[in-house]
Enzyme design. Structure first.
Site, PDB file in Angstrom:
ATOM      1  N   THR A 186      -8.179   5.858   9.575  1.00  0.00           N
ATOM      2  CA  THR A 186      -7.807   4.582   8.966  1.00  0.00           C
ATOM      3  C   THR A 186      -8.955   3.612   9.183  1.00  0.00           C
ATOM      4  O   THR A 186      -9.915   3.915   9.905  1.00  0.00           O
ATOM      5  CB  THR A 186      -6.497   4.038   9.569  1.00  0.00           C
ATOM      6  OG1 THR A 186      -6.087   2.876   8.833  1.00  0.00           O
ATOM      7  CG2 THR A 186      -6.663   3.690  11.039  1.00  0.00           C
ATOM      8  N   ASN A 229       0.855  -1.183   0.000  1.00  0.00           N
ATOM      9  CA  ASN A 229       0.000   0.000   0.000  1.00  0.00           C
ATOM     10  C   ASN A 229       0.897   1.241   0.000  1.00  0.00           C
ATOM     11  O   ASN A 229       1.695   1.441   0.927  1.00  0.00           O
ATOM     12  CB  ASN A 229      -0.902  -0.022   1.239  1.00  0.00           C
ATOM     13  CG  ASN A 229      -1.929   1.101   1.234  1.00  0.00           C
ATOM     14  OD1 ASN A 229      -1.620   2.236   0.892  1.00  0.00           O
ATOM     15  ND2 ASN A 229      -3.146   0.796   1.627  1.00  0.00           N
ATOM     16  N   GLY A 262       1.026  -1.376   4.264  1.00  0.00           N
ATOM     17  CA  GLY A 262       1.523  -0.076   3.858  1.00  0.00           C
ATOM     18  C   GLY A 262       2.325   0.629   4.923  1.00  0.00           C
ATOM     19  O   GLY A 262       3.533   0.826   4.794  1.00  0.00           O
ATOM     20  N   HIS A 263       1.672   1.016   6.006  1.00  0.00           N
ATOM     21  CA  HIS A 263       2.317   1.834   7.032  1.00  0.00           C
ATOM     22  C   HIS A 263       3.587   1.180   7.560  1.00  0.00           C
ATOM     23  O   HIS A 263       4.639   1.831   7.668  1.00  0.00           O
ATOM     24  CB  HIS A 263       1.335   2.095   8.175  1.00  0.00           C
ATOM     25  CG  HIS A 263       1.873   3.001   9.232  1.00  0.00           C
ATOM     26  ND1 HIS A 263       1.792   4.374   9.143  1.00  0.00           N
ATOM     27  CD2 HIS A 263       2.510   2.738  10.399  1.00  0.00           C
ATOM     28  CE1 HIS A 263       2.352   4.920  10.208  1.00  0.00           C
ATOM     29  NE2 HIS A 263       2.802   3.956  10.985  1.00  0.00           N
ATOM     30  N   HIS A 271      -3.877  -4.965   8.005  1.00  0.00           N
ATOM     31  CA  HIS A 271      -3.977  -3.956   9.052  1.00  0.00           C
ATOM     32  C   HIS A 271      -3.052  -4.320  10.208  1.00  0.00           C
ATOM     33  O   HIS A 271      -3.273  -5.287  10.917  1.00  0.00           O
ATOM     34  CB  HIS A 271      -5.394  -3.739   9.582  1.00  0.00           C
ATOM     35  CG  HIS A 271      -5.589  -2.337  10.109  1.00  0.00           C
ATOM     36  ND1 HIS A 271      -6.119  -1.327   9.350  1.00  0.00           N
ATOM     37  CD2 HIS A 271      -5.283  -1.778  11.296  1.00  0.00           C
ATOM     38  CE1 HIS A 271      -6.148  -0.198  10.047  1.00  0.00           C
ATOM     39  NE2 HIS A 271      -5.640  -0.447  11.241  1.00  0.00           N
ATOM     40  N   ASP A 272      -2.023  -3.506  10.358  1.00  0.00           N
ATOM     41  CA  ASP A 272      -1.045  -3.632  11.445  1.00  0.00           C
ATOM     42  C   ASP A 272      -0.208  -4.912  11.385  1.00  0.00           C
ATOM     43  O   ASP A 272       0.412  -5.298  12.385  1.00  0.00           O
ATOM     44  CB  ASP A 272      -1.711  -3.520  12.812  1.00  0.00           C
ATOM     45  CG  ASP A 272      -2.116  -2.090  13.137  1.00  0.00           C
ATOM     46  OD1 ASP A 272      -1.859  -1.196  12.305  1.00  0.00           O
ATOM     47  OD2 ASP A 272      -2.700  -1.868  14.216  1.00  0.00           O
ATOM     48  N   ARG A 300       4.834  18.575   0.737  1.00  0.00           N
ATOM     49  CA  ARG A 300       5.583  19.669   0.104  1.00  0.00           C
ATOM     50  C   ARG A 300       4.910  20.219  -1.153  1.00  0.00           C
ATOM     51  O   ARG A 300       5.374  21.200  -1.714  1.00  0.00           O
ATOM     52  CB  ARG A 300       6.998  19.192  -0.245  1.00  0.00           C
ATOM     53  CG  ARG A 300       7.891  18.957   0.942  1.00  0.00           C
ATOM     54  CD  ARG A 300       8.242  20.231   1.682  1.00  0.00           C
ATOM     55  NE  ARG A 300       9.069  21.120   0.895  1.00  0.00           N
ATOM     56  CZ  ARG A 300      10.404  21.135   0.947  1.00  0.00           C
ATOM     57  NH1 ARG A 300      11.050  20.279   1.739  1.00  0.00           N
ATOM     58  NH2 ARG A 300      11.085  21.976   0.213  1.00  0.00           N
ATOM     59  N   HIS A 339      -5.588   3.502  -1.588  1.00  0.00           N
ATOM     60  CA  HIS A 339      -6.872   3.764  -0.935  1.00  0.00           C
ATOM     61  C   HIS A 339      -7.179   5.247  -1.089  1.00  0.00           C
ATOM     62  O   HIS A 339      -6.870   6.044  -0.204  1.00  0.00           O
ATOM     63  CB  HIS A 339      -6.804   3.361   0.545  1.00  0.00           C
ATOM     64  CG  HIS A 339      -8.118   3.428   1.254  1.00  0.00           C
ATOM     65  ND1 HIS A 339      -8.412   2.643   2.341  1.00  0.00           N
ATOM     66  CD2 HIS A 339      -9.222   4.182   1.049  1.00  0.00           C
ATOM     67  CE1 HIS A 339      -9.633   2.915   2.781  1.00  0.00           C
ATOM     68  NE2 HIS A 339     -10.140   3.856   2.003  1.00  0.00           N
ATOM     69  N   GLU A 375      -8.671   0.152  -2.749  1.00  0.00           N
ATOM     70  CA  GLU A 375      -9.535   0.048  -1.575  1.00  0.00           C
ATOM     71  C   GLU A 375     -10.379   1.304  -1.448  1.00  0.00           C
ATOM     72  O   GLU A 375      -9.960   2.389  -1.842  1.00  0.00           O
ATOM     73  CB  GLU A 375      -8.696  -0.084  -0.300  1.00  0.00           C
ATOM     74  CG  GLU A 375      -7.797  -1.287  -0.236  1.00  0.00           C
ATOM     75  CD  GLU A 375      -6.980  -1.313   1.043  1.00  0.00           C
ATOM     76  OE1 GLU A 375      -6.417  -2.382   1.331  1.00  0.00           O
ATOM     77  OE2 GLU A 375      -6.893  -0.270   1.726  1.00  0.00           O
TER      78      GLU A 375
END
Length: 238
Positions: free
Chosen positions: A100, A7, A213-214, A190-191, A18, A43, A70
């Site tokens: 989220t 992701n 992703g994160h 997720h996580d 920026r 997403h 998503e």
């Protein structure tokens, strides 16, 4: 084999800070695939605070593995995905101001709505996935509504992994079996991260894909993106 979809929302968040094109979201997606990612996930949210709708159109001809979009199926979102025609659309029940994803769909309560959405995706030849928890009846409802896959919401697993891995993963093992028995493919996300992913992937009997992703972008700050993708792929190797 469980596929790794990256992701890239957080890359767009950094770019947007920026107002220019650094980092280049499109080039980052190309490089992720070159370095071993087996899919790219985005997403796009209504406020376009990270991935923009314009990004999605630009990414479509560049992504050569699997493009997964998503989102909550608003009219604008459906117009986007039906034009772009990704390999997969993952339906999530997020509100427009949610930071989220925080829960899966109650499929029965939204049955007619989801059925209409999935019919439109099926007609366009797009694989559909519904974001859900581990309740087996809800997963079976996802099959009845016409979905091709479910994506299991794995935050409860991640939250409880450190204290009791076996107990944390057990509901997801049963959910994966319920989905498979209902004729559904199984995704998860997720996580998930380098600490908990290997155990999860080895425990689930029918895991087609994880979308991360994160954690990937956070790890890449220390390891570099190529080494990070390699490490995540190794977690998924069986």
């Amino acid at each position: 084999m469980t596929n790794l979809s990256i992701n890239i929302n957080k890359v767009a968040t950094l770019r947007n800070a920026r107002g220019e094109n650094n980092p280049d979201v499109q080039q980052f997606a190309i490089d992720c695939e070159r370095m071993g990612a087996q899919g790219i996930t985005v997403h796009p949210r209504p406020d376009e605070r990270h991935i923009r709708y314009d990004d999605v159109f630009k990414l479509r001809p560049l992504v050569k593995t699997e493009f997964n979009i998503e989102g909550y199926p608003t009219d604008r979102f459906m117009d986007l995905v039906l034009k772009v025609k990704p390999e997969q659309v993952t339906l999530v029940p997020d509100g427009p101001h949610d930071l989220t994803s925080s829960a899966g769909w109650d499929v029965e309560a939204n049955f007619d709505f989801l059925n209409d959405v999935i019919e439109r995706l099926n007609e366009a030849g797009i694989r559909s996935s519904i974001f859900v928890g581990t309740d087996a009846d809800n997963i079976r409802a996802a099959a009845r509504v016409g979905a091709d896959r479910v994506e299991l919401y794995t935050k409860p697993y991640a939250d409880n992994y450190a204290s009791d891995p076996a107990a944390a993963v057990a509901p997801f093992v049963e959910a994966s079996r319920a989905a498979h028995n209902a004729g559904l493919g199984v995704n998860a996300g997720h996580d998930l991260n380098l600490d908990n992913l290997r155990y999860f992937a080895q425990a689930l009997p029918y895991l087609n894909e994880v979308s991360i992703g994160h954690a990937v972008i956070s790890d890449a700050l220390y390891l570099g993106i190529e080494a990070t993708i390699k490490a995540y792929r190794e977690c998924l190797a069986r």
